[in-house]
Design a protein around this motif. Sequence first.
Motif, short mmCIF file in Angstrom:
data_model
loop_
_atom_site.label_atom_id
_atom_site.label_comp_id
_atom_site.label_asym_id
_atom_site.label_seq_id
_atom_site.Cartn_x
_atom_site.Cartn_y
_atom_site.Cartn_z
N ALA A 58 0.83 -1.22 0.00
CA ALA A 58 0.00 0.00 0.00
C ALA A 58 0.86 1.26 0.00
O ALA A 58 0.59 2.21 0.73
CB ALA A 58 -0.95 -0.01 1.20
N GLY A 59 1.92 1.23 -0.78
CA GLY A 59 2.79 2.40 -0.90
C GLY A 59 3.75 2.60 0.26
O GLY A 59 4.49 3.57 0.30
N LEU A 60 3.75 1.69 1.22
CA LEU A 60 4.65 1.80 2.38
C LEU A 60 5.82 0.83 2.25
O LEU A 60 5.66 -0.28 1.74
CB LEU A 60 3.89 1.47 3.67
CG LEU A 60 2.72 2.38 4.05
CD1 LEU A 60 2.01 1.81 5.26
CD2 LEU A 60 3.21 3.79 4.31
N GLN A 61 6.96 1.26 2.73
CA GLN A 61 8.12 0.37 2.85
C GLN A 61 8.24 0.02 4.33
O GLN A 61 8.69 0.85 5.13
CB GLN A 61 9.40 1.11 2.41
CG GLN A 61 9.39 1.55 0.98
CD GLN A 61 10.07 0.53 0.08
OE1 GLN A 61 10.52 -0.52 0.50
NE2 GLN A 61 10.14 0.85 -1.20
N ILE A 62 7.81 -1.18 4.69
CA ILE A 62 7.83 -1.58 6.10
C ILE A 62 9.07 -2.42 6.33
O ILE A 62 9.36 -3.34 5.56
CB ILE A 62 6.55 -2.37 6.46
CG1 ILE A 62 5.32 -1.50 6.23
CG2 ILE A 62 6.59 -2.84 7.92
CD1 ILE A 62 4.35 -2.10 5.29
N ARG A 63 9.78 -2.10 7.39
CA ARG A 63 10.99 -2.83 7.72
C ARG A 63 10.92 -3.32 9.16
O ARG A 63 10.54 -2.58 10.06
CB ARG A 63 12.23 -1.95 7.57
CG ARG A 63 12.47 -1.45 6.16
CD ARG A 63 12.83 -2.62 5.24
NE ARG A 63 13.21 -2.17 3.93
CZ ARG A 63 12.40 -2.17 2.87
NH1 ARG A 63 11.15 -2.58 2.99
NH2 ARG A 63 12.82 -1.78 1.70
N LEU A 64 11.31 -4.58 9.34
CA LEU A 64 11.50 -5.14 10.68
C LEU A 64 12.97 -5.54 10.72
O LEU A 64 13.42 -6.32 9.87
CB LEU A 64 10.65 -6.39 10.87
CG LEU A 64 9.27 -6.27 11.46
CD1 LEU A 64 8.62 -7.63 11.56
CD2 LEU A 64 9.26 -5.60 12.81
N LEU A 65 13.70 -5.01 11.67
CA LEU A 65 15.10 -5.38 11.79
C LEU A 65 15.22 -6.60 12.68
O LEU A 65 14.38 -6.84 13.55
CB LEU A 65 15.94 -4.21 12.31
CG LEU A 65 15.94 -2.96 11.42
CD1 LEU A 65 16.98 -1.96 11.89
CD2 LEU A 65 16.16 -3.29 9.95
N ALA A 66 16.27 -7.38 12.45
CA ALA A 66 16.39 -8.66 13.15
C ALA A 66 17.86 -9.08 13.24
O ALA A 66 18.73 -8.51 12.59
CB ALA A 66 15.59 -9.73 12.39
#
Length: 112
Positions: A58-66
């Motif tokens: 939806a136009g978002l760049q979602i990041r989860l760091l790990a």
Amino acid sequence: MRYFETKFLDDAKKFLKTLQPKTAKKVFYNIDLAEQTNDPKIFKKLKNDIWEFRTKYAGLQIRLLAFWDKTDNKETLVIATHGFIKKVDKVPTKEIDRAVRLKDKYFEHKIK
């Protein structure tokens, strides 16, 4: 076959709760896919032993760091530290530094 299993620290859980349900569902879908395929487009190494789960939705760049926890030989664990919506091309250094701090804290508590 799963290459690894993902666990979420409190900061990652809090971030996921802030997302719209459909967005969160897409993030979990991508994590599930990464566990099965080890695809570098979805799960990529950054620096300082920090990795990122990448989701575009939806136009978002979602990041989860790990980071990886290989201290228990019986399973390969990936620990998601926290998440954010990416607004620039590069992952901000402060986000990587935060992930490193959370990783250090995780291992400190695990050893005790």
